[in-house]
Design an enzyme around this catalytic site. Structure first.
Site, PDB file in Angstrom:
ATOM      1  N   ASP A 190     -44.330   5.886  -2.172  1.00  0.00           N
ATOM      2  CA  ASP A 190     -44.222   4.838  -3.187  1.00  0.00           C
ATOM      3  C   ASP A 190     -45.590   4.185  -3.169  1.00  0.00           C
ATOM      4  O   ASP A 190     -45.939   3.493  -2.203  1.00  0.00           O
ATOM      5  CB  ASP A 190     -43.136   3.823  -2.806  1.00  0.00           C
ATOM      6  CG  ASP A 190     -42.997   2.753  -3.869  1.00  0.00           C
ATOM      7  OD1 ASP A 190     -44.039   2.300  -4.382  1.00  0.00           O
ATOM      8  OD2 ASP A 190     -41.862   2.381  -4.205  1.00  0.00           O
ATOM      9  N   HIS A 191     -46.386   4.440  -4.211  1.00  0.00           N
ATOM     10  CA  HIS A 191     -47.795   4.025  -4.081  1.00  0.00           C
ATOM     11  C   HIS A 191     -47.951   2.513  -3.965  1.00  0.00           C
ATOM     12  O   HIS A 191     -48.974   2.019  -3.511  1.00  0.00           O
ATOM     13  CB  HIS A 191     -48.664   4.618  -5.203  1.00  0.00           C
ATOM     14  CG  HIS A 191     -48.544   3.933  -6.524  1.00  0.00           C
ATOM     15  ND1 HIS A 191     -47.524   4.190  -7.395  1.00  0.00           N
ATOM     16  CD2 HIS A 191     -49.315   2.998  -7.130  1.00  0.00           C
ATOM     17  CE1 HIS A 191     -47.679   3.444  -8.490  1.00  0.00           C
ATOM     18  NE2 HIS A 191     -48.763   2.711  -8.348  1.00  0.00           N
ATOM     19  N   ASP A 248     -38.026   4.224 -13.333  1.00  0.00           N
ATOM     20  CA  ASP A 248     -39.465   4.438 -13.161  1.00  0.00           C
ATOM     21  C   ASP A 248     -40.099   3.387 -12.244  1.00  0.00           C
ATOM     22  O   ASP A 248     -41.001   3.699 -11.477  1.00  0.00           O
ATOM     23  CB  ASP A 248     -40.132   4.406 -14.548  1.00  0.00           C
ATOM     24  CG  ASP A 248     -41.601   4.753 -14.495  1.00  0.00           C
ATOM     25  OD1 ASP A 248     -41.940   5.761 -13.850  1.00  0.00           O
ATOM     26  OD2 ASP A 248     -42.419   4.015 -15.095  1.00  0.00           O
ATOM     27  N   HIS A 253     -40.667   0.754  -6.779  1.00  0.00           N
ATOM     28  CA  HIS A 253     -41.686  -0.259  -6.483  1.00  0.00           C
ATOM     29  C   HIS A 253     -41.083  -1.663  -6.320  1.00  0.00           C
ATOM     30  O   HIS A 253     -41.372  -2.375  -5.365  1.00  0.00           O
ATOM     31  CB  HIS A 253     -42.747  -0.314  -7.588  1.00  0.00           C
ATOM     32  CG  HIS A 253     -43.320   1.032  -7.948  1.00  0.00           C
ATOM     33  ND1 HIS A 253     -43.554   1.998  -7.012  1.00  0.00           N
ATOM     34  CD2 HIS A 253     -43.698   1.567  -9.139  1.00  0.00           C
ATOM     35  CE1 HIS A 253     -44.061   3.076  -7.606  1.00  0.00           C
ATOM     36  NE2 HIS A 253     -44.150   2.829  -8.906  1.00  0.00           N
TER      37      HIS A 253
HETATM   38  C1  BG6 Z   1     -45.817   4.559 -11.734  1.00  0.00           C
HETATM   39  C2  BG6 Z   1     -44.987   4.629 -12.989  1.00  0.00           C
HETATM   40  O1  BG6 Z   1     -45.015   4.775 -10.601  1.00  0.00           O
HETATM   41  O2  BG6 Z   1     -46.420   3.267 -11.630  1.00  0.00           O
HETATM   42  C3  BG6 Z   1     -45.818   4.302 -14.207  1.00  0.00           C
HETATM   43  O3  BG6 Z   1     -44.436   5.926 -13.117  1.00  0.00           O
HETATM   44  C4  BG6 Z   1     -46.548   2.997 -14.033  1.00  0.00           C
HETATM   45  O4  BG6 Z   1     -45.005   4.270 -15.379  1.00  0.00           O
HETATM   46  C5  BG6 Z   1     -47.290   2.955 -12.712  1.00  0.00           C
HETATM   47  O5  BG6 Z   1     -47.445   2.847 -15.123  1.00  0.00           O
HETATM   48  C6  BG6 Z   1     -47.849   1.578 -12.449  1.00  0.00           C
HETATM   49  O6  BG6 Z   1     -48.648   1.605 -11.299  1.00  0.00           O
HETATM   50  P1  BG6 Z   1     -49.784   0.511 -11.061  1.00  0.00           P
HETATM   51  O7  BG6 Z   1     -50.316   0.841  -9.714  1.00  0.00           O
HETATM   52  O8  BG6 Z   1     -50.768   0.683 -12.185  1.00  0.00           O
HETATM   53  O9  BG6 Z   1     -49.093  -0.826 -11.131  1.00  0.00           O
END
Ligand code: BG6
Length: 504
Positions: A190-191, A248, A253
């Site tokens: 989960d980035h 998503d 997140h």
């Molecule tokens: C991803 C989603 O996990 O996170 C995307 O699939 C989203 O839809 C993105 O745009 C957002 O990541 P960040 O790091 O730009 O907030």
């Protein structure tokens, strides 16, 4: 939070399945390059791109170098690139052909023979979910999943989202993975957990004594978690329309941010101790009321509007979105945790596309002080203190306090004590994927989602998705692009005596 930088990493080969995809060029390769600049890659490091196309090693290397120029946070340093490049190669093969995996195994054995020592293999699943099953099966059957089992060089698997699309599919995916890999070998990405500010959330909570005494139902009146984006679905409608905001963004997140905000202090920084506490927090969330879905859950879809002064089309006009789509591009929920610390405190969470601006933040709103002193009108109560943890952009923390404005009258105004990462530490912080890949190489699972965490989160949200599916477009609220979402989401809070802080 983790100490990967200090641990030694055995010689490693990372095999990326889906190597010609966007993630490889935008995130994975820049992350590996920047780790190398920081001398955090193992001395003996190999990267094998695995894909269905036929690509020569040289062409693969050139395409990676191009990606670096476009996406690396630091400019290409030729000396560093020259160190990585000889270990980069491409393996053409299909995901469901056992022979391709036998060839991959031979390739890895060759590398080991040349190195003269065991090598750690990390298999990175960066394919669409349809690729997961055949790849896992073949990693299992070929023996690659069990290479150097029970040693520090044991194989590992990194899995990108989506991690299932409901509870049943997430459970099935966990079963599939755990049949081939022990949980300690599995790294579900989960980035958001790799973001510097998310990692420091636990430090703020547990390395400062002023927060813990007030971090509970006695002093907190509500908590708001916003993860908003100003962008629309762009070219990803094919994926997004089968997903929607709940799957998503919220299931992964936002629920992770919630777990880190609400969990009890872990007994140590051991990955299992932290993940056990997150699971307990997720388990404490009360199931949402589905008899009257609008009372705790709001979903919406953007229509045309203005985003930062530019005209933006509505979701149903985006290419690849069917006009009959009932996919939500916005979701807001009011969650309650049934535990000693949080009983009675509403947690308002929301996420959406084409909102007023991109911001990810957690706002803890404290109870209002009694308006007895300072001649305040009782109909105009004192402003509550707000602790805002800004995950992005302008990463930092601020605390709003009531202060006296200068002058002869006693007038009060909220002011901010704030700290910004950029101003304090400089701006070149590592990208989330740098931290996560490094931790996977050292075998530290703290910042990865454990199988049961994913299942608890789906357990809460799957019934909502089922209800929505049964409702079709009924209850799908419209909001103009560039606003803060549907009015119904404001009412969700107003009914409970609160309002969204970020909207102001
Ligand atoms: C991803 C989603 O996990 O996170 C995307 O699939 C989203 O839809 C993105 O745009 C957002 O990541 P960040 O790091 O730009 O907030």
């Amino acid at each position: 939070m983790t100490n990967s930088g200090k641990r030694s990493i055995p010689p490693t080969v990372i095999v990326i399945f889906g190597a010609s995809g966007d993630l490889t060029s935008r995130k994975l390769v820049p992350a590996l390059f920047n780790l190398s600049v920081d001398r955090l890659l193992p001395k003996r490091f190999f990267l094998i791109g695995y894909g269905r196309k036929t690509v020569s090693d040289d062409d693969f290397r050139s395409s990676l170098k191009e990606s670096l120029s476009a996406h690396s946070r630091r400019p290409i340093d030729e000396t560093v690139w020259e160190k990585i490049a000889p270990g980069v190669s491409f393996h053409s093969g299909s995901y469901d052909n056992p022979e391709s995996f036998e060839q991959l195994k031979d390739k890895i054995s060759e590398i080991e023979k040349e190195e003269g020592e065991p090598i750690q293999c990390i298999f990175y699943l960066s394919t669409p979910p349809s690729g997961f099953l055949p790849i896992l099966e073949n990693l299992g059957n070929s023996g690659l999943a069990r290479l150097h089992h029970n040693t520090c060089c044991a194989s590992k698997v990194i899995v990108e989202k989506p991690f299932g699309r409901d509870l049943a599919s997430a459970q099935e995916l966990n079963r599939m993975i755990n049949r081939r890999f022990a949980e300690s070998q599995v790294f579900r990405i989960d980035h958001y957990l790799g973001k510097e500010t998310v990692q420091s959330l636990l430090v703020q909570r547990f390395a400062n004594s002023i927060f813990e005494p007030v971090w509970n139902r006695n002093y907190v009146s509500c908590v708001q978690i916003t993860v908003s984006e100003d962008l629309g679905v762009g070219s990803r409608a094919g994926y997004y329309d089968r997903s929607g905001a709940l799957r998503d963004m919220i299931q992964n997140h936002v629920m992770q941010l919630l777990a880190l905000t609400t969990m009890e202090p872990p007994s140590s920084l051991d990955p299992e101790a932290i993940r056990d506490e997150k699971v307990k927090a997720l388990q404490a969330i009360k199931p949402l009321s589905l008899n009257n879905p609008d009372s705790e859950v709001v979903r919406g879809v953007y229509t045309e509007g203005l985003v930062a002064g530019e005209k933006a089309i509505g979701y149903h006009d985006e290419s690849d979105v069917p006009s009959s789509s009932s996919t939500e591009t916005y979701a807001a929920l009011c969650l309650q945790l049934d535990n000693w610390r949080w009983k009675g405190v509403p947690f308002y969470i929301r996420s959406g596309k084409r909102l007023a601006r991109k911001v990810s933040e957690i706002v803890v709103q404290f109870t209002r002080p009694p308006a007895i002193l300072f001649g305040q009108d009782s109909r105009q109560p004192l402003s509550p203190n707000l602790l805002t943890i800004r995950i992005q952009p302008n990463e930092g923390v601020s605390l709003s306090l009531n202060s006296k404005t200068p002058g002869l009258e006693t007038k009060l105004q909220p002011v901010n004590l704030s700290f910004g990462y950029d101003t304090t530490f400089g701006s070149n912080t590592p990208e989330a994927y740098e931290r996560l890949i490094l931790d996977a190489m050292t075998g530290d699972g703290t910042l990865f989602i454990r199988g049961d965490e994913a299942e608890h989160s789906w357990g809460l949200l799957s019934p909502v998705l089922d209800t929505w599916q049964g409702m079709g477009n009924h209850g799908l609220e419209k909001y103009s692009a560039g606003t803060w979402g549907p009015l119904a989401a404001d009412k969700l809070l107003l009914h409970r005596g609160h309002e969204w802080i970020t909207n102001k």
